[in-house]
Scaffold this motif. Structure first.
Motif, PDB file in Angstrom:
ATOM      1  N   ASN A 151      41.072  91.655  25.818  1.00 15.43           N
ATOM      2  CA  ASN A 151      40.727  90.275  25.723  1.00 15.43           C
ATOM      3  C   ASN A 151      39.951  90.221  26.784  1.00 15.43           C
ATOM      4  O   ASN A 151      39.257  88.817  26.901  1.00 15.43           O
ATOM      5  N   LYS A 152      39.268  90.712  28.577  1.00 15.21           N
ATOM      6  CA  LYS A 152      38.029  90.760  29.266  1.00 15.21           C
ATOM      7  C   LYS A 152      37.123  90.894  28.294  1.00 15.21           C
ATOM      8  O   LYS A 152      36.673  89.533  29.203  1.00 15.21           O
ATOM      9  N   ALA A 192      33.321  87.122  20.639  1.00 16.43           N
ATOM     10  CA  ALA A 192      34.408  87.730  21.130  1.00 16.43           C
ATOM     11  C   ALA A 192      35.870  87.225  20.367  1.00 16.43           C
ATOM     12  O   ALA A 192      37.454  87.903  20.932  1.00 16.43           O
ATOM     13  N   LEU A 193      36.092  86.222  19.308  1.00 18.17           N
ATOM     14  CA  LEU A 193      37.262  86.286  18.186  1.00 18.17           C
ATOM     15  C   LEU A 193      37.774  87.722  18.128  1.00 18.17           C
ATOM     16  O   LEU A 193      38.652  88.324  17.680  1.00 18.17           O
ATOM     17  N   LYS A 194      37.214  88.755  17.791  1.00 24.80           N
ATOM     18  CA  LYS A 194      36.984  89.464  16.740  1.00 24.80           C
ATOM     19  C   LYS A 194      37.941  90.746  18.365  1.00 24.80           C
ATOM     20  O   LYS A 194      39.034  91.053  17.920  1.00 24.80           O
ATOM     21  N   ASN A 195      37.667  90.968  19.375  1.00 24.00           N
ATOM     22  CA  ASN A 195      38.068  91.153  20.650  1.00 24.00           C
ATOM     23  C   ASN A 195      39.347  90.902  20.782  1.00 24.00           C
ATOM     24  O   ASN A 195      40.587  91.690  21.049  1.00 24.00           O
ATOM     25  N   TYR A 196      39.843  89.424  20.888  1.00 20.09           N
ATOM     26  CA  TYR A 196      40.800  88.637  20.611  1.00 20.09           C
ATOM     27  C   TYR A 196      42.136  88.967  19.703  1.00 20.09           C
ATOM     28  O   TYR A 196      43.239  89.227  21.142  1.00 20.09           O
ATOM     29  N   ASN A 251      49.976  88.930  28.910  1.00 23.69           N
ATOM     30  CA  ASN A 251      48.586  88.654  27.988  1.00 23.69           C
ATOM     31  C   ASN A 251      48.193  87.978  26.214  1.00 23.69           C
ATOM     32  O   ASN A 251      47.533  87.279  26.103  1.00 23.69           O
ATOM     33  N   LEU A 252      49.260  88.527  25.512  1.00 22.89           N
ATOM     34  CA  LEU A 252      49.352  87.317  24.400  1.00 22.89           C
ATOM     35  C   LEU A 252      49.000  85.967  24.593  1.00 22.89           C
ATOM     36  O   LEU A 252      48.459  85.740  24.094  1.00 22.89           O
ATOM     37  N   GLY A 253      50.172  85.646  25.484  1.00 17.36           N
ATOM     38  CA  GLY A 253      49.866  84.092  26.058  1.00 17.36           C
ATOM     39  C   GLY A 253      48.705  83.614  25.731  1.00 17.36           C
ATOM     40  O   GLY A 253      48.056  82.463  25.932  1.00 17.36           O
ATOM     41  N   GLN A 310      45.386  84.222  23.024  1.00 22.78           N
ATOM     42  CA  GLN A 310      45.926  82.317  21.717  1.00 22.78           C
ATOM     43  C   GLN A 310      45.554  82.189  22.893  1.00 22.78           C
ATOM     44  O   GLN A 310      45.025  81.002  21.479  1.00 22.78           O
ATOM     45  N   ASN A 311      45.861  81.843  24.319  1.00 23.10           N
ATOM     46  CA  ASN A 311      45.157  80.180  24.401  1.00 23.10           C
ATOM     47  C   ASN A 311      43.401  80.756  24.342  1.00 23.10           C
ATOM     48  O   ASN A 311      42.957  79.530  23.784  1.00 23.10           O
ATOM     49  N   ASN A 312      42.797  81.657  24.564  1.00 22.12           N
ATOM     50  CA  ASN A 312      41.845  81.878  24.573  1.00 22.12           C
ATOM     51  C   ASN A 312      41.402  81.287  23.512  1.00 22.12           C
ATOM     52  O   ASN A 312      39.809  81.073  23.326  1.00 22.12           O
TER      53      ASN A 312
END
Length: 202
Positions: free
Chosen positions: A111-112, A126-130, A145-147, A150-152
């Motif tokens: 996420n980071k 960014a999306l790949k890591n998210y 972390n999921l919330g 998903q927001n990001n």
């Protein structure tokens, strides 16, 4: 300012008291608080030096604590827009966490890294890591972390003008955050929903 000087004195006193106890966990916690204080006071270089000092002075730290310090350093470099250094330390943290099967830590670090790629303007990475973070968080039921993740994803989708996708992910994050009473996160998700609806002229 006067308030900053008082806060600096308080943080230094906490560090001094922790050192008197001789307890590694207390000292480590105080040192990391000092590093965060330095960072938020605009002293990023001093914060990084303190984190590296922690690693050198406490070679017997538990691996999870070492990985956390790596993440702290990476976060500082991300905020300084020194992305090459940030990814170096995120990858060190990821390597340690993978070695010991810390799936919560792995999801957090992905996420980071997503945030760092986002700030760099590399939305695809960014999306790949998210999404890597989402998959692990779902597997281990890490709802906080999921919330957040998903927001990001929703925010990046909005920046890509994929507003329908953005609404889907932000609404998922909002539902999760309400269920776990993450009210600060709930506020962030509502704000991002507003941003999307503005672009949809709703």
């Amino acid at each position: 300012t006067k308030a900053d000087n008082i806060l600096t004195k308080d943080v230094k006193q906490i560090l001094a008291l922790a050192k008197k106890t001789g307890k590694i966990k207390l000292i480590l916690s105080a040192e990391r608080r000092m590093a965060l204080f330095e960072f938020y006071s605009g002293k990023g270089n001093a914060a990084v030096k303190r984190c590296i000092k922690i690693l050198k002075e406490w070679p017997t730290l538990h691996v999870h604590e070492i990985a956390s310090v790596y993440n702290n350093i990476a976060d500082i470099y991300t905020n300084k827009s020194e992305f090459k250094k940030a990814f170096h330390y995120y990858n060190l943290a990821l390597s340690v966490k993978k070695q010991f099967g810390d799936r919560y830590g792995i999801a957090l670090t992905y996420n980071k890294m997503g945030v760092a790629y986002w700030k760099q303007g590399n939305f695809s990475e960014a999306l790949k890591n998210y999404f890597l973070s989402v998959k692990i968080s779902e597997d281990i039921n890490d709802l906080y972390n999921l919330g957040w993740t998903q927001n990001n994803i929703g925010v990046i989708s909005a920046h890509q003008a994929k507003y329908k996708d953005a609404l889907v992910h932000i609404k998922i994050s909002l539902k999760i955050r309400k269920n776990i009473a993450d009210w600060k996160g709930v506020c962030a998700s509502y704000t991002n929903l507003g941003f999307v609806y503005v672009h949809l002229k709703n």
